[in-house]
Design a protein around this motif. Structure first.
Motif, PDB file in Angstrom:
ATOM      1  N   GLU A  18       2.240  -1.479  16.096  1.00  0.00           N
ATOM      2  CA  GLU A  18       2.004  -0.816  14.820  1.00  0.00           C
ATOM      3  C   GLU A  18       0.702  -1.283  14.188  1.00  0.00           C
ATOM      4  O   GLU A  18       0.339  -2.448  14.267  1.00  0.00           O
ATOM      5  CB  GLU A  18       3.158  -1.138  13.876  1.00  0.00           C
ATOM      6  N   LYS A  19       0.013  -0.330  13.568  1.00  0.00           N
ATOM      7  CA  LYS A  19      -1.188  -0.638  12.805  1.00  0.00           C
ATOM      8  C   LYS A  19      -1.066   0.104  11.484  1.00  0.00           C
ATOM      9  O   LYS A  19      -0.596   1.238  11.453  1.00  0.00           O
ATOM     10  CB  LYS A  19      -2.444  -0.185  13.564  1.00  0.00           C
ATOM     11  N   THR A  20      -1.472  -0.533  10.402  1.00  0.00           N
ATOM     12  CA  THR A  20      -1.396   0.103   9.092  1.00  0.00           C
ATOM     13  C   THR A  20      -2.743  -0.007   8.387  1.00  0.00           C
ATOM     14  O   THR A  20      -3.573  -0.850   8.741  1.00  0.00           O
ATOM     15  CB  THR A  20      -0.322  -0.564   8.210  1.00  0.00           C
ATOM     16  N   SER A  21      -2.924   0.827   7.390  1.00  0.00           N
ATOM     17  CA  SER A  21      -4.165   0.776   6.612  1.00  0.00           C
ATOM     18  C   SER A  21      -4.269  -0.568   5.906  1.00  0.00           C
ATOM     19  O   SER A  21      -3.261  -1.171   5.523  1.00  0.00           O
ATOM     20  CB  SER A  21      -4.225   1.930   5.606  1.00  0.00           C
ATOM     21  N   ASP A  22      -5.498  -1.027   5.760  1.00  0.00           N
ATOM     22  CA  ASP A  22      -5.744  -2.317   5.104  1.00  0.00           C
ATOM     23  C   ASP A  22      -5.560  -2.235   3.595  1.00  0.00           C
ATOM     24  O   ASP A  22      -5.432  -3.263   2.935  1.00  0.00           O
ATOM     25  CB  ASP A  22      -7.171  -2.792   5.401  1.00  0.00           C
ATOM     26  N   ARG A  23      -5.592  -1.018   3.074  1.00  0.00           N
ATOM     27  CA  ARG A  23      -5.477  -0.839   1.619  1.00  0.00           C
ATOM     28  C   ARG A  23      -4.815   0.500   1.347  1.00  0.00           C
ATOM     29  O   ARG A  23      -4.501   1.246   2.273  1.00  0.00           O
ATOM     30  CB  ARG A  23      -6.858  -0.899   0.960  1.00  0.00           C
ATOM     31  N   THR A  24      -4.609   0.802   0.088  1.00  0.00           N
ATOM     32  CA  THR A  24      -4.068   2.102  -0.299  1.00  0.00           C
ATOM     33  C   THR A  24      -5.195   2.967  -0.862  1.00  0.00           C
ATOM     34  O   THR A  24      -6.275   2.465  -1.182  1.00  0.00           O
ATOM     35  CB  THR A  24      -2.946   1.961  -1.342  1.00  0.00           C
ATOM     36  N   PHE A  25      -4.915   4.267  -0.982  1.00  0.00           N
ATOM     37  CA  PHE A  25      -5.928   5.233  -1.387  1.00  0.00           C
ATOM     38  C   PHE A  25      -5.399   6.101  -2.514  1.00  0.00           C
ATOM     39  O   PHE A  25      -4.206   6.403  -2.566  1.00  0.00           O
ATOM     40  CB  PHE A  25      -6.313   6.109  -0.184  1.00  0.00           C
ATOM     41  N   ARG A  26      -6.305   6.535  -3.392  1.00  0.00           N
ATOM     42  CA  ARG A  26      -5.927   7.392  -4.515  1.00  0.00           C
ATOM     43  C   ARG A  26      -5.499   8.778  -4.060  1.00  0.00           C
ATOM     44  O   ARG A  26      -4.636   9.395  -4.670  1.00  0.00           O
ATOM     45  CB  ARG A  26      -7.093   7.547  -5.504  1.00  0.00           C
ATOM     46  N   THR A  27      -6.137   9.292  -2.995  1.00  0.00           N
ATOM     47  CA  THR A  27      -5.845  10.653  -2.545  1.00  0.00           C
ATOM     48  C   THR A  27      -5.510  10.668  -1.061  1.00  0.00           C
ATOM     49  O   THR A  27      -5.917   9.787  -0.298  1.00  0.00           O
ATOM     50  CB  THR A  27      -7.051  11.590  -2.772  1.00  0.00           C
ATOM     51  N   LEU A  28      -4.785  11.710  -0.652  1.00  0.00           N
ATOM     52  CA  LEU A  28      -4.473  11.889   0.765  1.00  0.00           C
ATOM     53  C   LEU A  28      -5.754  12.113   1.562  1.00  0.00           C
ATOM     54  O   LEU A  28      -5.884  11.636   2.691  1.00  0.00           O
ATOM     55  CB  LEU A  28      -3.508  13.057   0.946  1.00  0.00           C
ATOM     56  N   LYS A  29      -6.721  12.810   0.982  1.00  0.00           N
ATOM     57  CA  LYS A  29      -7.995  13.061   1.664  1.00  0.00           C
ATOM     58  C   LYS A  29      -8.687  11.748   2.015  1.00  0.00           C
ATOM     59  O   LYS A  29      -9.140  11.553   3.148  1.00  0.00           O
ATOM     60  CB  LYS A  29      -8.899  13.931   0.793  1.00  0.00           C
ATOM     61  N   GLU A  30      -8.772  10.826   1.056  1.00  0.00           N
ATOM     62  CA  GLU A  30      -9.387   9.521   1.328  1.00  0.00           C
ATOM     63  C   GLU A  30      -8.609   8.782   2.413  1.00  0.00           C
ATOM     64  O   GLU A  30      -9.197   8.139   3.290  1.00  0.00           O
ATOM     65  CB  GLU A  30      -9.396   8.666   0.059  1.00  0.00           C
ATOM     66  N   CYS A  31      -7.290   8.879   2.346  1.00  0.00           N
ATOM     67  CA  CYS A  31      -6.436   8.191   3.313  1.00  0.00           C
ATOM     68  C   CYS A  31      -6.636   8.739   4.725  1.00  0.00           C
ATOM     69  O   CYS A  31      -6.798   7.974   5.677  1.00  0.00           O
ATOM     70  CB  CYS A  31      -4.975   8.329   2.877  1.00  0.00           C
ATOM     71  N   THR A  32      -6.646  10.065   4.866  1.00  0.00           N
ATOM     72  CA  THR A  32      -6.817  10.631   6.201  1.00  0.00           C
ATOM     73  C   THR A  32      -8.224  10.384   6.744  1.00  0.00           C
ATOM     74  O   THR A  32      -8.395  10.208   7.952  1.00  0.00           O
ATOM     75  CB  THR A  32      -6.494  12.137   6.235  1.00  0.00           C
ATOM     76  N   GLU A  33      -9.227  10.341   5.871  1.00  0.00           N
ATOM     77  CA  GLU A  33     -10.579  10.015   6.331  1.00  0.00           C
ATOM     78  C   GLU A  33     -10.620   8.600   6.899  1.00  0.00           C
ATOM     79  O   GLU A  33     -11.241   8.358   7.940  1.00  0.00           O
ATOM     80  CB  GLU A  33     -11.587  10.166   5.190  1.00  0.00           C
ATOM     81  N   ASP A  34      -9.945   7.668   6.251  1.00  0.00           N
ATOM     82  CA  ASP A  34      -9.879   6.303   6.773  1.00  0.00           C
ATOM     83  C   ASP A  34      -9.099   6.267   8.083  1.00  0.00           C
ATOM     84  O   ASP A  34      -9.498   5.601   9.037  1.00  0.00           O
ATOM     85  CB  ASP A  34      -9.242   5.367   5.743  1.00  0.00           C
ATOM     86  N   ALA A  35      -8.000   7.018   8.148  1.00  0.00           N
ATOM     87  CA  ALA A  35      -7.212   7.075   9.381  1.00  0.00           C
ATOM     88  C   ALA A  35      -8.053   7.639  10.530  1.00  0.00           C
ATOM     89  O   ALA A  35      -7.974   7.149  11.663  1.00  0.00           O
ATOM     90  CB  ALA A  35      -5.960   7.920   9.164  1.00  0.00           C
ATOM     91  N   MET A  36      -8.886   8.650  10.226  1.00  0.00           N
ATOM     92  CA  MET A  36      -9.747   9.228  11.264  1.00  0.00           C
ATOM     93  C   MET A  36     -10.721   8.183  11.807  1.00  0.00           C
ATOM     94  O   MET A  36     -11.007   8.166  13.008  1.00  0.00           O
ATOM     95  CB  MET A  36     -10.496  10.445  10.719  1.00  0.00           C
ATOM     96  N   SER A  37     -11.194   7.287  10.959  1.00  0.00           N
ATOM     97  CA  SER A  37     -12.096   6.232  11.437  1.00  0.00           C
ATOM     98  C   SER A  37     -11.349   5.198  12.279  1.00  0.00           C
ATOM     99  O   SER A  37     -11.969   4.365  12.927  1.00  0.00           O
ATOM    100  CB  SER A  37     -12.813   5.557  10.262  1.00  0.00           C
ATOM    101  N   ASN A  38     -10.010   5.317  12.295  1.00  0.00           N
ATOM    102  CA  ASN A  38      -9.175   4.428  13.097  1.00  0.00           C
ATOM    103  C   ASN A  38      -8.457   5.166  14.226  1.00  0.00           C
ATOM    104  O   ASN A  38      -7.474   4.667  14.773  1.00  0.00           O
ATOM    105  CB  ASN A  38      -8.154   3.728  12.197  1.00  0.00           C
ATOM    106  N   GLY A  39      -8.930   6.398  14.531  1.00  0.00           N
ATOM    107  CA  GLY A  39      -8.414   7.115  15.688  1.00  0.00           C
ATOM    108  C   GLY A  39      -7.533   8.313  15.419  1.00  0.00           C
ATOM    109  O   GLY A  39      -7.124   9.002  16.354  1.00  0.00           O
ATOM    110  N   TYR A  40      -7.229   8.603  14.169  1.00  0.00           N
ATOM    111  CA  TYR A  40      -6.412   9.770  13.850  1.00  0.00           C
ATOM    112  C   TYR A  40      -7.213  11.037  14.118  1.00  0.00           C
ATOM    113  O   TYR A  40      -8.391  11.127  13.778  1.00  0.00           O
ATOM    114  CB  TYR A  40      -5.981   9.727  12.384  1.00  0.00           C
TER     115      TYR A  40
END
Length: 63
Positions: free
Chosen positions: A28-50
């Motif tokens: 399992e891998k999780t985001s290092d932090r939380t995000f205000r919006t789903l868009k910001e969250c998915t952009e970070d996930a994409m930089s991690n292989g999503y």
């Protein structure tokens, strides 16, 4: 055996977003932090292989 990574995007009680990924081996891998919006969250996930899924018609139109 499942070969795909399983991604989820939980929303916290405070309205913040995070991502979680479980690979086929169960690690399992999780985001290092939380995000205000789903868009910001998915952009970070994409930089991690999503990879954002596109329907077949969207893939055809992108060519």
């Amino acid at each position: 055996m499942e070969r795909r990574k399983q991604w989820s995007f939980p929303i916290g009680e405070d309205g913040s977003w995070s991502w979680r990924m479980v690979d086929p081996e169960g690690e399992e891998k999780t985001s290092d932090r939380t995000f205000r919006t789903l868009k910001e969250c998915t952009e970070d996930a994409m930089s991690n292989g999503y990879v954002v899924w596109q329907s077949e018609s969207e893939r055809r139109n992108a060519r």
